[in-house]
Scaffold this motif. Structure first.
Motif, mmCIF file in Angstrom:
data_model
loop_
_atom_site.group_PDB
_atom_site.id
_atom_site.type_symbol
_atom_site.label_atom_id
_atom_site.label_comp_id
_atom_site.label_asym_id
_atom_site.label_seq_id
_atom_site.Cartn_x
_atom_site.Cartn_y
_atom_site.Cartn_z
ATOM 1 N N CYS A 155 0.857 -1.195 0.000
ATOM 2 C CA CYS A 155 0.000 0.000 0.000
ATOM 3 C C CYS A 155 0.890 1.242 0.000
ATOM 4 O O CYS A 155 1.670 1.439 0.934
ATOM 5 C CB CYS A 155 -0.901 0.009 1.235
ATOM 6 S SG CYS A 155 -1.917 1.496 1.410
ATOM 7 N N ILE A 157 2.128 5.047 0.568
ATOM 8 C CA ILE A 157 1.832 6.120 1.519
ATOM 9 C C ILE A 157 2.012 7.435 0.779
ATOM 10 O O ILE A 157 3.112 7.781 0.368
ATOM 11 C CB ILE A 157 2.773 6.081 2.735
ATOM 12 C CG1 ILE A 157 2.635 4.755 3.482
ATOM 13 C CG2 ILE A 157 2.464 7.247 3.685
ATOM 14 C CD1 ILE A 157 3.608 4.583 4.641
ATOM 15 N N THR A 158 0.920 8.166 0.584
ATOM 16 C CA THR A 158 0.983 9.433 -0.134
ATOM 17 C C THR A 158 1.211 10.588 0.833
ATOM 18 O O THR A 158 1.112 10.422 2.054
ATOM 19 C CB THR A 158 -0.314 9.693 -0.917
ATOM 20 O OG1 THR A 158 -1.370 10.033 0.024
ATOM 21 C CG2 THR A 158 -0.749 8.463 -1.710
ATOM 22 N N ASP A 161 -1.759 11.094 3.139
ATOM 23 C CA ASP A 161 -2.170 10.042 4.068
ATOM 24 C C ASP A 161 -1.773 10.355 5.505
ATOM 25 O O ASP A 161 -0.711 10.909 5.771
ATOM 26 C CB ASP A 161 -1.544 8.704 3.669
ATOM 27 C CG ASP A 161 -2.340 7.984 2.606
ATOM 28 O OD1 ASP A 161 -3.577 7.924 2.733
ATOM 29 O OD2 ASP A 161 -1.723 7.481 1.650
ATOM 30 N N SER A 165 -6.117 7.159 7.708
ATOM 31 C CA SER A 165 -6.411 6.734 6.334
ATOM 32 C C SER A 165 -5.655 5.451 5.979
ATOM 33 O O SER A 165 -6.207 4.550 5.339
ATOM 34 C CB SER A 165 -6.090 7.842 5.329
ATOM 35 O OG SER A 165 -4.709 8.133 5.277
ATOM 36 N N ILE A 166 -4.389 5.349 6.400
ATOM 37 C CA ILE A 166 -3.631 4.129 6.136
ATOM 38 C C ILE A 166 -4.208 2.961 6.940
ATOM 39 O O ILE A 166 -4.318 1.835 6.443
ATOM 40 C CB ILE A 166 -2.140 4.330 6.455
ATOM 41 C CG1 ILE A 166 -1.518 5.316 5.462
ATOM 42 C CG2 ILE A 166 -1.398 2.999 6.413
ATOM 43 C CD1 ILE A 166 -1.475 4.838 4.029
ATOM 44 N N LYS A 169 -7.210 1.725 5.022
ATOM 45 C CA LYS A 169 -6.812 1.014 3.799
ATOM 46 C C LYS A 169 -6.269 -0.374 4.125
ATOM 47 O O LYS A 169 -6.624 -1.364 3.464
ATOM 48 C CB LYS A 169 -5.756 1.826 3.038
ATOM 49 C CG LYS A 169 -6.261 3.126 2.428
ATOM 50 C CD LYS A 169 -5.112 3.898 1.789
ATOM 51 C CE LYS A 169 -5.556 5.259 1.286
ATOM 52 N NZ LYS A 169 -4.433 6.027 0.681
ATOM 53 N N ARG A 227 0.684 13.969 10.576
ATOM 54 C CA ARG A 227 -0.145 13.021 9.824
ATOM 55 C C ARG A 227 -0.155 11.642 10.470
ATOM 56 O O ARG A 227 -1.194 10.975 10.540
ATOM 57 C CB ARG A 227 0.338 12.944 8.374
ATOM 58 C CG ARG A 227 0.069 14.229 7.595
ATOM 59 C CD ARG A 227 0.428 14.119 6.123
ATOM 60 N NE ARG A 227 1.864 14.019 5.886
ATOM 61 C CZ ARG A 227 2.485 12.928 5.449
ATOM 62 N NH1 ARG A 227 1.803 11.817 5.215
ATOM 63 N NH2 ARG A 227 3.797 12.932 5.251
#
Length: 311
Positions: A155, A157-158, A161, A165-166, A169, A227
């Motif tokens: 997955c 990580i933007t 994020d 949110s992670i 997901k 974050r």
């Protein structure tokens, strides 16, 4: 063919996988959760997220304080599980428990093992600046997240994020990865991979004491901290002696180097609140005043200003 499954998990992270199992041909014969604990202002005993799903589905729920006593192990043995699935359960499983199910115990772990073992792999991955994380389905062993890897899903990580949110997901990815792993298990085609100990890191449990922002740190470090800690423990700075909490942030594009002291609010707009750091500028986009509610920067600035404040 279906499997008799005992499922062990407690919080939200473990819910999607349990729901996926309940919708599958497999038989969930029991669900194990940590004991109910007080929550909210009234400190009432509250069901965990997994227990609520189990109760709604009519699945027997076990909530032992420990799985070390022989009585607790005999209760588990009586369910005659083919496999035990563990996801954010929160209790240690001794070897005697790992040996009870026919196929042992499988764990849904929120990182690409062995990158982050331990209690807080999602937040540690974001804070460390990892470009990606993922889910590992692992054959549980006596050590902490040391078992052989059976299946992994990556997955990204933007920059947008956060920990929540992670988390969401990976919870969904874990559910689909688990079903795929069980299919391979039943086909007798599992290919366990031994973890490389040289690549292992320990994801320490999150502590409230590490949530206060040090504005002398670089902007990229502070941004990742905000974050990563958005759900818990939530990054904060002191404002008139009270915690001002930050939930979301970014690095503003083309931000000029500021001569202002670290912690100084140098600009405000609907896009966010720009704060000087030890190296660069971080833009806060969601925050909460002491005793207030979480607001976007635009909502927060409606009728108030932090411009010129130095935290």
């Amino acid at each position: 063919m279906s499997l008799r499954i005992v499922y062990a998990g407690t919080p939200d992270f473990a819910v999607p996988a349990l729901k996926a199992l309940l919708a599958s041909p497999h038989q969930v014969v029991a669900v194990y959760c940590q004991p109910d604990r007080p929550a909210g202002r009234g400190r009432k005993l509250t069901f965990g997220a997994v227990k609520q799903v189990a109760v709604d589905a009519g699945i027997p729920v076990e909530q032992p304080l420990s799985l070390k006593p022989l009585e607790a192990q005999e209760t588990l043995r009586a369910y005659a599980p083919d496999v035990m699935i563990v996801a954010a359960y929160g209790l240690i499983l001794p070897q005697s428990v790992l040996d009870i199910p026919r196929y042992g115990c499988l764990n849904i772990h929120g990182s690409l093992l062995p990158r982050w073992r331990g209690a807080a792999p999602i937040q540690r991955a974001i804070y460390a600046g990892d470009a990606q994380t993922g889910v590992t389905i692992m054959q549980m062993a006596a050590g902490l997240d040391t078992g052989d890897m059976l299946h992994t899903v990556v997955c990204p990580i933007t920059a947008q994020d956060g920990g929540q949110s992670i988390h969401d997901k990976l919870a969904e990815l874990g559910a689909s990865a688990l079903l795929e792993t069980l299919d391979v298990l039943m086909a007798g085609q599992l290919q366990p991979q031994v973890q490389d100990e040289a690549l292992a890191n320990y994801a320490h449990k999150l502590q409230k004491s590490e949530a206060e922002i040090d504005w002398a740190q670089p902007a990229v470090t502070i941004d990742r901290m905000i974050r990563a800690f958005d759900a818990y423990p939530t990054a904060y700075t002191l404002y008139h002696g009270q915690p001002l909490r930050f939930f979301a942030s970014s690095i503003p594009p083309l931000a000029p180097c500021s001569p202002a002291s670290p912690g100084t609010v140098i600009a405000e707009s609907k896009a966010g609140i720009d704060i000087a750091t030890g190296d660069g500028v971080v833009r806060v986009t969601s925050l909460q005043m002491p005793g207030g509610k979480r607001l976007s920067a635009a909502e927060f600035l409606n009728g108030r200003s932090l411009l010129g404040e130095c935290f």
